[in-house]
Design an enzyme around this catalytic site. Structure first.
Site, PDB file in Angstrom:
ATOM      1  N   ASP A 399      -3.941   1.587   0.601  1.00 36.01           N
ATOM      2  CA  ASP A 399      -2.772   1.019  -0.519  1.00 36.01           C
ATOM      3  C   ASP A 399      -1.466   1.220   0.298  1.00 36.01           C
ATOM      4  O   ASP A 399      -1.222   2.188   0.863  1.00 36.01           O
ATOM      5  CB  ASP A 399      -3.159   1.618  -1.661  1.00 36.01           C
ATOM      6  CG  ASP A 399      -4.212   0.899  -2.398  1.00 36.01           C
ATOM      7  OD1 ASP A 399      -4.188   0.686  -3.771  1.00 36.01           O
ATOM      8  OD2 ASP A 399      -5.220   0.803  -1.876  1.00 36.01           O
ATOM      9  N   THR A 400      -0.671   0.514  -0.385  1.00 37.75           N
ATOM     10  CA  THR A 400       0.704   0.538   0.322  1.00 37.75           C
ATOM     11  C   THR A 400       1.854   0.442  -0.418  1.00 37.75           C
ATOM     12  O   THR A 400       1.767   0.024  -1.884  1.00 37.75           O
ATOM     13  CB  THR A 400       0.626  -0.794   1.209  1.00 37.75           C
ATOM     14  OG1 THR A 400      -0.220  -0.554   2.049  1.00 37.75           O
ATOM     15  CG2 THR A 400       1.924  -0.823   2.192  1.00 37.75           C
ATOM     16  N   THR A 401       3.034   0.760  -0.135  1.00 34.59           N
ATOM     17  CA  THR A 401       4.477   0.476  -0.978  1.00 34.59           C
ATOM     18  C   THR A 401       5.220  -0.644  -0.056  1.00 34.59           C
ATOM     19  O   THR A 401       5.601  -0.171   0.881  1.00 34.59           O
ATOM     20  CB  THR A 401       4.965   1.591  -1.745  1.00 34.59           C
ATOM     21  OG1 THR A 401       5.883   1.368  -2.657  1.00 34.59           O
ATOM     22  CG2 THR A 401       5.949   2.409  -0.375  1.00 34.59           C
ATOM     23  N   SER A 418       3.055   3.034   4.132  1.00 33.49           N
ATOM     24  CA  SER A 418       1.660   3.392   3.735  1.00 33.49           C
ATOM     25  C   SER A 418       0.943   4.457   3.929  1.00 33.49           C
ATOM     26  O   SER A 418       1.116   4.927   5.206  1.00 33.49           O
ATOM     27  CB  SER A 418       0.833   2.124   4.063  1.00 33.49           C
ATOM     28  OG  SER A 418      -0.370   2.079   3.452  1.00 33.49           O
ATOM     29  N   MET A 481       2.235  -5.659  -1.292  1.00 33.00           N
ATOM     30  CA  MET A 481       1.444  -4.662  -0.699  1.00 33.00           C
ATOM     31  C   MET A 481       0.114  -4.714  -0.849  1.00 33.00           C
ATOM     32  O   MET A 481      -0.313  -5.656  -1.716  1.00 33.00           O
ATOM     33  CB  MET A 481       2.191  -3.300  -1.272  1.00 33.00           C
ATOM     34  CG  MET A 481       2.002  -3.435  -2.710  1.00 33.00           C
ATOM     35  SD  MET A 481       3.086  -2.174  -3.654  1.00 33.00           S
ATOM     36  CE  MET A 481       4.906  -2.860  -3.610  1.00 33.00           C
TER      37      MET A 481
END
Length: 588
Positions: A399-401, A418, A481
């Protein structure tokens, strides 16, 4: 008196019982897919809000405190890069389910002086002491690298990426950029909804039997000191991270890779039986990268080359341009079907050709060529699903921003950062307050694969910033994302803007699809057809038509990514944020 790492700074009476429910599990009225949002007097009926407009600058991030910090930096005379570094540090504290200084970072930005799009690859390499033979010995039952634990950890690249950006584009003193994050980490801040949900999920994953994580006590000390993770609205503090940020603020970006922090990291991995060393950290440096570009119906869309998957977006759009998507209709079965088939074809190339260019020469020019796009698009049938898809035959030789900031001088930065899957590897170095990424899980273990594991090699990366220009001028800094959702989401956003002329906020709020299936860069096979996940907002008629074509449909709640964007207009900016996340877009 012993102080808890997180605590709810509310009256004692409120601690005994809450006045309002804060999750779907607590209140069945919050889990009604048949109920939709209220009606807007203007704009798209499904839009959650309108875009934020401003003359001087804008910021859109996945956390309100990060957006506020970015705007404050801009108002203090900082550049878009200054504001982005500041925002990312705040996100590392406030949104650790997605990012942090234990992860990697990729960037595209518009340099107003050079008048061009600039790319930066801030991804780290695998530990040099961890061999392919050891990885194979520790592989899981599917023959791939475990998602958690020390085998999944690669060198974090984020801090050096910030430092490289600031060295070239910074205006304010480096140490000033960390003060908001340090203040929040020391004083505390309320946990937002998505963070509370995913921290709880991470706790269950990290502590379940057979998790194969060498130690989880450090995670528990920070996030669950009394056996429970914080809920939405609880005030969370992270003094260990505040101290780490102070060391970086005072010592410069290389303070993460050399000195006390690096020595603490090496000692931690030695203690738990891992492989990363201070030498691995000291050897890391970011690389400036040349973005690739394609033209989609008059808009130039940019992507970063491998080891990122940025070219997947460009390949998808190249194939989609061979069809009249607009005439098929917004949210129609035909438009979604053709786009998903383009995704499937592009992802087969992703599985075959995307890897660290220092170890493998990818045929990038061929992959992005219009001739190849036309050849691949001819495989797509309007009335049936491709039963088997293969990568193209190349000519021989994560998961990522996501967040974006724009400043008064015309600089626009598109930045994605991330820890990879969830909060990361589950491993937090002693006393430093952050978690290491698990990006190393994305290596393949099969002989001959371009992405095969090797010591000192960068794994395939899912994180990709997005950027678009038109007529040689900056147009859009954007991203979506979420792992393999990123190129799928980026292509949908561009199509929404270009084909269907939606507004900036509407293009992100529009219902999305997400396809799972095919081959992965790890060598894993997820099945030829896979499944097509549709948000509940996709029209029922469209869902029925897609099912009739043979698509296996599923809802996949939470799997549709997170969008932030800034659009450049003459003399002004518009900023949009993701209704599926906790973020805010502001402009001034």
């Amino acid at each position: 008196m012993r102080r808890r790492t997180f605590l709810a700074a509310v009256p004692a009476a409120a601690l005994a019982g809450r006045a309002f429910a804060t999750s779907r599990q607590e209140n069945p009225n919050r889990n009604r897919p048949d109920v939709h949002g209220g009606d807007r007097i203007d704009g798209a009926t499904w839009a959650s809000r309108s875009a934020a407009w401003g003359l001087h600058g804008a910021a859109a991030t996945a956390h309100p405190l990060a957006t506020q910090a970015a705007i404050d930096i801009l108002k203090a005379g900082g550049s878009a890069v200054d504001a982005a570094v500041c925002a990312n540090a705040v996100l590392g504290f406030g949104e650790p389910i997605s990012c942090g200084i234990g992860g990697d970072c990729f960037v595209m930005l518009w340099d107003p002086k050079q008048r061009k799009v600039i790319g930066l690859n801030g991804s780290g390499r695998s530990p040099r002491a961890l061999t392919l033979a050891e990885q194979r010995k520790r592989a899981n039952a599917k023959g791939v690298i475990n998602l958690h634990g020390a085998v999944s950890v690669s060198v974090p690249g984020a801090v050096d990426a910030w430092w490289s950006l600031h060295q070239r584009y910074g205006k304010l003193p480096w140490k000033d950029l960390f003060q908001p994050a340090i203040r929040h980490a020391e004083d505390g801040a309320p946990i937002v909804q998505n963070v509370a949900y995913y921290v709880g999920s991470s706790y269950r994953i990290f502590t379940e039997p057979g998790a194969q994580i060498e130690e989880v006590d450090n995670f528990k000390k920070v996030w669950a000191p009394e056996g429970k993770t914080p809920r939405e609205g609880d005030i969370f503090r992270n003094p260990g991270l505040a101290r780490t940020y102070r060391l970086i603020a005072e010592g410069g970006g290389r303070a993460f890779y050399e000195g006390e922090i690096a020595q603490t990291i090496e000692a931690y991995f030695k203690r738990i039986g891992g492989w990363m060393t201070a030498a691995d950290l000291a050897a890391h440096h970011s690389e400036w990268a040349e973005p690739g570009t394609i033209n989609y119906r008059g808009v130039d869309v940019w992507g970063l080359p491998p080891n990122s998957q940025g070219f997947v977006t460009l390949q998808m759009l190249n194939m989609m341009e061979q069809f009249d998507i607009k005439a098929m209709g917004f949210q129609s079965a035909a438009a979604i079907h053709h786009s998903v088939e383009a995704k499937r074809l592009a992802f087969e190339d992703r599985a075959r050709f995307y890897a660290d260019p220092h170890f493998y020469k990818q045929p990038s020019e061929w992959l992005l060529s219009e001739d190849y796009a036309r050849e691949r698009a001819k495989l797509i049938r309007p009335d049936k699903i491709l039963q088997t898809v293969y990568p193209g035959q190349a000519p021989s030789h994560g998961d990522t921003t996501y967040f974006t900031v724009a400043d008064k001088d015309g600089m626009m930065i598109s930045i994605i950062q991330s820890n990879y899957s969830g909060m990361g590897s589950g491993l937090m170095p002693d006393g430093l307050g952050f978690m290491f990424q698990n990006r190393g899980q994305l290596f393949a273990l099969s002989d001959g694969h371009p992405n095969i594991y090797a010591p000192g090699k960068r794994p395939f990366q899912t994180i990709i910033p997005g950027f678009a220009t038109k007529g040689g001028e900056p147009l859009l800094s954007f991203g979506v994302m979420g792992g393999d959702m990123q190129p799928q989401g980026q292509a949908q956003v561009i199509s929404n803007l270009v084909d269907f002329e939606l507004g900036l906020q509407e293009a992100g709020d529009s219902p999305r699809w997400h396809h799972d299936g095919g081959h992965e860069p790890t060598g894993e096979d997820l099945g030829p057809i896979g499944k097509l996940n549709l948000e509940t907002g996709v029209p029922q008629a469209t869902q029925k038509a897609l099912a009739a074509l043979g698509w296996p449909l599923a809802p996949a709640p939470g799997g549709y990514g997170g969008y932030q964007a800034i659009q450049r207009w003459p003399g002004r900016y518009a900023a949009a944020t993701e209704m599926r996340k906790d973020g805010v877009a502001l402009a001034y």
